[in-house]
Design a protein around this motif. Sequence first.
Motif, PDB file in Angstrom:
ATOM      1  N   THR A 127       0.815  -1.211   0.000  1.00  0.00           N
ATOM      2  CA  THR A 127       0.000   0.000   0.000  1.00  0.00           C
ATOM      3  C   THR A 127       0.851   1.265   0.000  1.00  0.00           C
ATOM      4  O   THR A 127       1.984   1.268   0.478  1.00  0.00           O
ATOM      5  CB  THR A 127      -0.932   0.022   1.225  1.00  0.00           C
ATOM      6  N   LYS A 128       0.258   2.347  -0.517  1.00  0.00           N
ATOM      7  CA  LYS A 128       0.931   3.654  -0.531  1.00  0.00           C
ATOM      8  C   LYS A 128       0.729   4.340   0.808  1.00  0.00           C
ATOM      9  O   LYS A 128      -0.376   4.359   1.352  1.00  0.00           O
ATOM     10  CB  LYS A 128       0.368   4.518  -1.653  1.00  0.00           C
ATOM     11  N   LEU A 129       1.794   4.939   1.320  1.00  0.00           N
ATOM     12  CA  LEU A 129       1.776   5.505   2.664  1.00  0.00           C
ATOM     13  C   LEU A 129       2.342   6.922   2.645  1.00  0.00           C
ATOM     14  O   LEU A 129       3.379   7.174   2.023  1.00  0.00           O
ATOM     15  CB  LEU A 129       2.591   4.611   3.603  1.00  0.00           C
ATOM     16  N   LEU A 130       1.655   7.833   3.333  1.00  0.00           N
ATOM     17  CA  LEU A 130       2.135   9.203   3.490  1.00  0.00           C
ATOM     18  C   LEU A 130       2.368   9.482   4.970  1.00  0.00           C
ATOM     19  O   LEU A 130       1.459   9.349   5.785  1.00  0.00           O
ATOM     20  CB  LEU A 130       1.113  10.203   2.951  1.00  0.00           C
ATOM     21  N   ASP A 131       3.584   9.881   5.315  1.00  0.00           N
ATOM     22  CA  ASP A 131       3.886  10.377   6.659  1.00  0.00           C
ATOM     23  C   ASP A 131       3.804  11.897   6.564  1.00  0.00           C
ATOM     24  O   ASP A 131       4.684  12.544   5.999  1.00  0.00           O
ATOM     25  CB  ASP A 131       5.283   9.928   7.086  1.00  0.00           C
ATOM     26  N   CYS A 132       2.731  12.485   7.126  1.00  0.00           N
ATOM     27  CA  CYS A 132       2.476  13.913   6.914  1.00  0.00           C
ATOM     28  C   CYS A 132       3.091  14.800   7.990  1.00  0.00           C
ATOM     29  O   CYS A 132       2.849  16.018   8.005  1.00  0.00           O
ATOM     30  CB  CYS A 132       0.978  14.174   6.793  1.00  0.00           C
ATOM     31  N   SER A 133       3.878  14.222   8.881  1.00  0.00           N
ATOM     32  CA  SER A 133       4.675  15.008   9.846  1.00  0.00           C
ATOM     33  C   SER A 133       5.981  14.256  10.062  1.00  0.00           C
ATOM     34  O   SER A 133       6.331  13.878  11.167  1.00  0.00           O
ATOM     35  CB  SER A 133       3.914  15.192  11.164  1.00  0.00           C
ATOM     36  N   CYS A 134       6.710  14.075   8.972  1.00  0.00           N
ATOM     37  CA  CYS A 134       7.807  13.100   8.939  1.00  0.00           C
ATOM     38  C   CYS A 134       9.074  13.542   9.653  1.00  0.00           C
ATOM     39  O   CYS A 134       9.942  12.718   9.938  1.00  0.00           O
ATOM     40  CB  CYS A 134       8.130  12.737   7.495  1.00  0.00           C
ATOM     41  N   GLY A 135       9.233  14.835   9.928  1.00  0.00           N
ATOM     42  CA  GLY A 135      10.460  15.285  10.585  1.00  0.00           C
ATOM     43  C   GLY A 135      11.685  14.906   9.767  1.00  0.00           C
ATOM     44  O   GLY A 135      11.711  15.063   8.541  1.00  0.00           O
ATOM     45  N   ILE A 136      12.696  14.364  10.425  1.00  0.00           N
ATOM     46  CA  ILE A 136      13.909  13.961   9.717  1.00  0.00           C
ATOM     47  C   ILE A 136      13.796  12.545   9.156  1.00  0.00           C
ATOM     48  O   ILE A 136      14.772  12.003   8.646  1.00  0.00           O
ATOM     49  CB  ILE A 136      15.162  14.091  10.601  1.00  0.00           C
ATOM     50  N   GLY A 137      12.602  11.946   9.269  1.00  0.00           N
ATOM     51  CA  GLY A 137      12.356  10.667   8.603  1.00  0.00           C
ATOM     52  C   GLY A 137      12.272   9.456   9.506  1.00  0.00           C
ATOM     53  O   GLY A 137      12.278   8.323   9.006  1.00  0.00           O
ATOM     54  N   THR A 138      12.144   9.644  10.802  1.00  0.00           N
ATOM     55  CA  THR A 138      12.197   8.519  11.745  1.00  0.00           C
ATOM     56  C   THR A 138      11.223   7.405  11.383  1.00  0.00           C
ATOM     57  O   THR A 138      11.628   6.245  11.219  1.00  0.00           O
ATOM     58  CB  THR A 138      11.934   8.996  13.182  1.00  0.00           C
ATOM     59  N   GLN A 139       9.937   7.724  11.260  1.00  0.00           N
ATOM     60  CA  GLN A 139       8.950   6.689  10.938  1.00  0.00           C
ATOM     61  C   GLN A 139       8.907   6.402   9.437  1.00  0.00           C
ATOM     62  O   GLN A 139       8.760   5.241   9.027  1.00  0.00           O
ATOM     63  CB  GLN A 139       7.555   7.105  11.425  1.00  0.00           C
ATOM     64  N   ALA A 140       9.050   7.441   8.611  1.00  0.00           N
ATOM     65  CA  ALA A 140       8.982   7.249   7.164  1.00  0.00           C
ATOM     66  C   ALA A 140      10.067   6.288   6.679  1.00  0.00           C
ATOM     67  O   ALA A 140       9.800   5.357   5.903  1.00  0.00           O
ATOM     68  CB  ALA A 140       9.116   8.595   6.451  1.00  0.00           C
ATOM     69  N   ILE A 141      11.284   6.499   7.146  1.00  0.00           N
ATOM     70  CA  ILE A 141      12.387   5.610   6.736  1.00  0.00           C
ATOM     71  C   ILE A 141      12.187   4.217   7.306  1.00  0.00           C
ATOM     72  O   ILE A 141      12.407   3.213   6.621  1.00  0.00           O
ATOM     73  CB  ILE A 141      13.741   6.201   7.182  1.00  0.00           C
ATOM     74  N   GLY A 142      11.752   4.140   8.564  1.00  0.00           N
ATOM     75  CA  GLY A 142      11.517   2.838   9.182  1.00  0.00           C
ATOM     76  C   GLY A 142      10.498   2.022   8.408  1.00  0.00           C
ATOM     77  O   GLY A 142      10.676   0.808   8.207  1.00  0.00           O
ATOM     78  N   LEU A 143       9.436   2.665   7.946  1.00  0.00           N
ATOM     79  CA  LEU A 143       8.411   1.953   7.188  1.00  0.00           C
ATOM     80  C   LEU A 143       8.874   1.634   5.769  1.00  0.00           C
ATOM     81  O   LEU A 143       8.521   0.592   5.209  1.00  0.00           O
ATOM     82  CB  LEU A 143       7.125   2.778   7.170  1.00  0.00           C
ATOM     83  N   ALA A 144       9.681   2.513   5.179  1.00  0.00           N
ATOM     84  CA  ALA A 144      10.254   2.212   3.861  1.00  0.00           C
ATOM     85  C   ALA A 144      11.155   0.983   3.945  1.00  0.00           C
ATOM     86  O   ALA A 144      11.183   0.155   3.020  1.00  0.00           O
ATOM     87  CB  ALA A 144      11.028   3.408   3.341  1.00  0.00           C
ATOM     88  N   LEU A 145      11.869   0.847   5.041  1.00  0.00           N
ATOM     89  CA  LEU A 145      12.714  -0.344   5.244  1.00  0.00           C
ATOM     90  C   LEU A 145      11.879  -1.618   5.330  1.00  0.00           C
ATOM     91  O   LEU A 145      12.379  -2.712   5.054  1.00  0.00           O
ATOM     92  CB  LEU A 145      13.554  -0.183   6.507  1.00  0.00           C
ATOM     93  N   GLN A 146      10.619  -1.472   5.717  1.00  0.00           N
ATOM     94  CA  GLN A 146       9.710  -2.620   5.787  1.00  0.00           C
ATOM     95  C   GLN A 146       9.021  -2.894   4.444  1.00  0.00           C
ATOM     96  O   GLN A 146       8.214  -3.812   4.334  1.00  0.00           O
ATOM     97  CB  GLN A 146       8.651  -2.382   6.861  1.00  0.00           C
ATOM     98  N   GLY A 147       9.345  -2.065   3.437  1.00  0.00           N
ATOM     99  CA  GLY A 147       8.839  -2.323   2.098  1.00  0.00           C
ATOM    100  C   GLY A 147       7.716  -1.438   1.639  1.00  0.00           C
ATOM    101  O   GLY A 147       7.213  -1.591   0.512  1.00  0.00           O
ATOM    102  N   TYR A 148       7.291  -0.466   2.457  1.00  0.00           N
ATOM    103  CA  TYR A 148       6.180   0.406   2.070  1.00  0.00           C
ATOM    104  C   TYR A 148       6.621   1.437   1.033  1.00  0.00           C
ATOM    105  O   TYR A 148       7.777   1.865   1.019  1.00  0.00           O
ATOM    106  CB  TYR A 148       5.609   1.120   3.300  1.00  0.00           C
TER     107      TYR A 148
END
Length: 256
Positions: free
Chosen positions: A47-68
């Motif tokens: 699925t496509k995912l948007l982190d709309c308060s991503c900061g320096i990428g803490t959650q966005a990068i973590g979820l990208a590492l999981q394949g999102y």
Amino acid sequence: MSKKTQQFYDKLSGDYHLIFADWKKSVQRQGVILDKLIRKQGFDPTTKLLDCSCGIGTQAIGLALQGYDVQGTDLSPKSIARAKKEAKNFGVKIKFQPADFRKLTQVIKEQFEIIVTCDNSLPHLLTDKDLALAIKNIYKVMAPNGLLIASIRDYDTLLKEKPTVTQPHINGKGESRYFSFQEWIWDTKKPIYSLNHFIVKKQKNNWKTECRNATYRAIKRAELTEFLKAEGLSSITWHMPKETGYYQPIVTAKKR
């Protein structure tokens, strides 16, 4: 939410990782925890995912590492600039761009199955009007049957205790030692507090102190639930740290 909030994160962007004992490990750990929660809600990394308060990428990068398939937006341009660099360092491809989540639809023209806003971002919205506006914008960029994941501090407990300082955490070794803590100054009439965020770094025979300031609204879980309901979100469920292993309470909600 004022210009002061953007300035807070612009100034903090270079030191944000120092909030953690090991930021890179935290990125990976949060990605695993959030992925597990997302799967329980019936979604997966296709699925496509948007982190709309991503900061320096803490959650966005973590979820990208999981394949999102992740995109990220944030109020702070300097945080976005660092997030781009950190994503390259982790070897993941993420599109990052600045955006105030009260005006998200002015920047984001597509819809996402999953929207994430973690790490106590929504409480920067001090008025009912701004909070409702942010949720409305988030709702509009959610795909039908999409999922919202948001985390905030445990204000149900904090409003009872009204702490004035957080426990300092000392990390690093030798000349690379640093520690951080926060001072909270509570409004006497409203559930709002001003935060002084201190990071103290060892520098040879001295210490350097950085202090940045922000303001938060201590919103209870039931209050935020009502705002989500008012926008039309359903299946609203709170997940506490003991259940998830995440460091803050998380709310999940779905778009009808």
